[in-house]
Motif scaffolding. Structure first.
Motif, PDB file in Angstrom:
ATOM      1  N   ILE A 181       0.833  -1.203   0.000  1.00 40.02           N
ATOM      2  CA  ILE A 181       0.000   0.000   0.000  1.00 40.02           C
ATOM      3  C   ILE A 181       0.865   1.249   0.000  1.00 40.02           C
ATOM      4  N   LEU A 182       1.870   1.280   0.868  1.00 40.72           N
ATOM      5  CA  LEU A 182       2.746   2.454   0.938  1.00 40.72           C
ATOM      6  C   LEU A 182       3.484   2.681  -0.377  1.00 40.72           C
ATOM      7  N   LEU A 183       3.994   1.614  -0.981  1.00 47.86           N
ATOM      8  CA  LEU A 183       4.711   1.750  -2.259  1.00 47.86           C
ATOM      9  C   LEU A 183       3.781   2.248  -3.363  1.00 47.86           C
ATOM     10  N   ALA A 184       2.558   1.742  -3.392  1.00 44.98           N
ATOM     11  CA  ALA A 184       1.596   2.194  -4.406  1.00 44.98           C
ATOM     12  C   ALA A 184       1.239   3.667  -4.202  1.00 44.98           C
ATOM     13  N   LEU A 185       1.106   4.094  -2.951  1.00 45.27           N
ATOM     14  CA  LEU A 185       0.807   5.500  -2.671  1.00 45.27           C
ATOM     15  C   LEU A 185       1.993   6.394  -3.005  1.00 45.27           C
ATOM     16  N   GLU A 186       3.204   5.909  -2.744  1.00 49.56           N
ATOM     17  CA  GLU A 186       4.403   6.659  -3.134  1.00 49.56           C
ATOM     18  C   GLU A 186       4.414   6.908  -4.634  1.00 49.56           C
ATOM     19  N   GLU A 187       4.156   5.866  -5.376  1.00 51.88           N
ATOM     20  CA  GLU A 187       4.170   5.977  -6.828  1.00 51.88           C
ATOM     21  C   GLU A 187       3.066   6.917  -7.318  1.00 51.88           C
ATOM     22  N   ARG A 188       1.913   6.803  -6.726  1.00 55.41           N
ATOM     23  CA  ARG A 188       0.773   7.609  -7.165  1.00 55.41           C
ATOM     24  C   ARG A 188       0.977   9.096  -6.890  1.00 55.41           C
ATOM     25  N   PHE A 189       1.532   9.424  -5.715  1.00 56.91           N
ATOM     26  CA  PHE A 189       1.647  10.820  -5.310  1.00 56.91           C
ATOM     27  C   PHE A 189       3.056  11.391  -5.407  1.00 56.91           C
ATOM     28  N   GLY A 190       4.046  10.569  -5.702  1.00 56.56           N
ATOM     29  CA  GLY A 190       5.410  11.062  -5.830  1.00 56.56           C
ATOM     30  C   GLY A 190       6.014  11.541  -4.526  1.00 56.56           C
ATOM     31  N   VAL A 191       5.665  10.872  -3.433  1.00 61.76           N
ATOM     32  CA  VAL A 191       6.214  11.211  -2.117  1.00 61.76           C
ATOM     33  C   VAL A 191       6.914   9.982  -1.547  1.00 61.76           C
ATOM     34  N   SER A 192       7.696  10.185  -0.489  1.00 61.62           N
ATOM     35  CA  SER A 192       8.404   9.085   0.145  1.00 61.62           C
ATOM     36  C   SER A 192       7.712   8.709   1.449  1.00 61.62           C
ATOM     37  N   LEU A 193       7.161   7.507   1.484  1.00 62.62           N
ATOM     38  CA  LEU A 193       6.504   7.014   2.699  1.00 62.62           C
ATOM     39  C   LEU A 193       7.311   5.920   3.381  1.00 62.62           C
ATOM     40  N   VAL A 194       7.825   4.999   2.613  1.00 62.61           N
ATOM     41  CA  VAL A 194       8.515   3.831   3.183  1.00 62.61           C
ATOM     42  C   VAL A 194       9.719   4.270   4.006  1.00 62.61           C
ATOM     43  N   ASP A 195      10.443   5.263   3.544  1.00 69.36           N
ATOM     44  CA  ASP A 195      11.630   5.740   4.255  1.00 69.36           C
ATOM     45  C   ASP A 195      11.316   6.795   5.311  1.00 69.36           C
ATOM     46  N   ASN A 196      10.068   7.177   5.429  1.00 68.99           N
ATOM     47  CA  ASN A 196       9.673   8.203   6.382  1.00 68.99           C
ATOM     48  C   ASN A 196       9.461   7.560   7.755  1.00 68.99           C
ATOM     49  N   PRO A 197      10.202   8.008   8.780  1.00 69.99           N
ATOM     50  CA  PRO A 197      10.061   7.394  10.110  1.00 69.99           C
ATOM     51  C   PRO A 197       8.655   7.541  10.689  1.00 69.99           C
ATOM     52  N   ARG A 198       7.926   8.559  10.279  1.00 73.85           N
ATOM     53  CA  ARG A 198       6.561   8.746  10.784  1.00 73.85           C
ATOM     54  C   ARG A 198       5.612   7.671  10.261  1.00 73.85           C
ATOM     55  N   ALA A 199       5.921   7.084   9.112  1.00 75.67           N
ATOM     56  CA  ALA A 199       5.046   6.055   8.541  1.00 75.67           C
ATOM     57  C   ALA A 199       4.968   4.824   9.445  1.00 75.67           C
ATOM     58  N   ALA A 200       6.032   4.533  10.157  1.00 72.52           N
ATOM     59  CA  ALA A 200       6.045   3.366  11.050  1.00 72.52           C
ATOM     60  C   ALA A 200       5.105   3.543  12.244  1.00 72.52           C
ATOM     61  N   LYS A 201       4.739   4.782  12.537  1.00 72.24           N
ATOM     62  CA  LYS A 201       3.894   5.063  13.697  1.00 72.24           C
ATOM     63  C   LYS A 201       2.422   5.234  13.333  1.00 72.24           C
ATOM     64  N   LEU A 202       2.080   5.079  12.064  1.00 70.40           N
ATOM     65  CA  LEU A 202       0.696   5.269  11.639  1.00 70.40           C
ATOM     66  C   LEU A 202      -0.206   4.205  12.252  1.00 70.40           C
ATOM     67  N   GLN A 203      -1.316   4.642  12.792  1.00 71.29           N
ATOM     68  CA  GLN A 203      -2.267   3.719  13.423  1.00 71.29           C
ATOM     69  C   GLN A 203      -3.584   3.633  12.652  1.00 71.29           C
ATOM     70  N   THR A 204      -4.053   4.776  12.145  1.00 68.10           N
ATOM     71  CA  THR A 204      -5.378   4.828  11.528  1.00 68.10           C
ATOM     72  C   THR A 204      -5.308   5.330  10.089  1.00 68.10           C
ATOM     73  N   VAL A 205      -6.405   5.148   9.395  1.00 69.43           N
ATOM     74  CA  VAL A 205      -6.525   5.685   8.034  1.00 69.43           C
ATOM     75  C   VAL A 205      -6.349   7.202   8.072  1.00 69.43           C
ATOM     76  N   GLY A 206      -6.912   7.849   9.074  1.00 68.53           N
ATOM     77  CA  GLY A 206      -6.771   9.299   9.220  1.00 68.53           C
ATOM     78  C   GLY A 206      -5.318   9.730   9.373  1.00 68.53           C
ATOM     79  N   ASP A 207      -4.535   8.935  10.126  1.00 65.71           N
ATOM     80  CA  ASP A 207      -3.104   9.225  10.282  1.00 65.71           C
ATOM     81  C   ASP A 207      -2.397   9.176   8.930  1.00 65.71           C
ATOM     82  N   LEU A 208      -2.710   8.144   8.152  1.00 67.48           N
ATOM     83  CA  LEU A 208      -2.072   7.968   6.851  1.00 67.48           C
ATOM     84  C   LEU A 208      -2.484   9.074   5.887  1.00 67.48           C
TER      85      LEU A 208
END
Length: 91
Positions: free
Chosen positions: A51-78
């Motif tokens: 999911i994170l890789l697909a969203l990275e590709e779609r929006f051109g942002v870095s999620l997998v390498d973002n330390p905050r991504a590991a702390k996401l709990q809810t859809v709202g957080d993401l």
């Protein structure tokens, strides 16, 4: 007063997340900001990565390498993190 972009961005982001979730999990479902990613959506670590890789590709942002991504709990957080990263990218 909010600009039209700021009110439409979360909807666009949530819609994109629903599409990616449907592709990865093969389940069509309306997502709510309060849905917990692991418990409510039954997303395991491999599906999370997909999911994170697909969203990275779609929006051109870095999620997998973002330390905050590991702390996401809810859809709202993401959605919030995605909107923040997208906003920072355009400024």
């Amino acid at each position: 007063m909010t600009s039209p972009e700021s009110t439409s961005a979360p909807t666009e982001t949530l819609t994109a997340l629903e599409e990616v979730y449907a592709q990865v999990k093969r389940v069509n479902r309306d997502l709510r900001p309060t849905d917990r990613i692991i418990q409510d959506l039954e997303v395991d670590s491999l599906a999370t990565l997909e999911i994170l890789l697909a969203l990275e590709e779609r929006f051109g942002v870095s999620l997998v390498d973002n330390p905050r991504a590991a702390k996401l709990q809810t859809v709202g957080d993401l959605v919030g993190l995605l909107d923040e990263l997208r906003s920072a990218k355009t400024s």
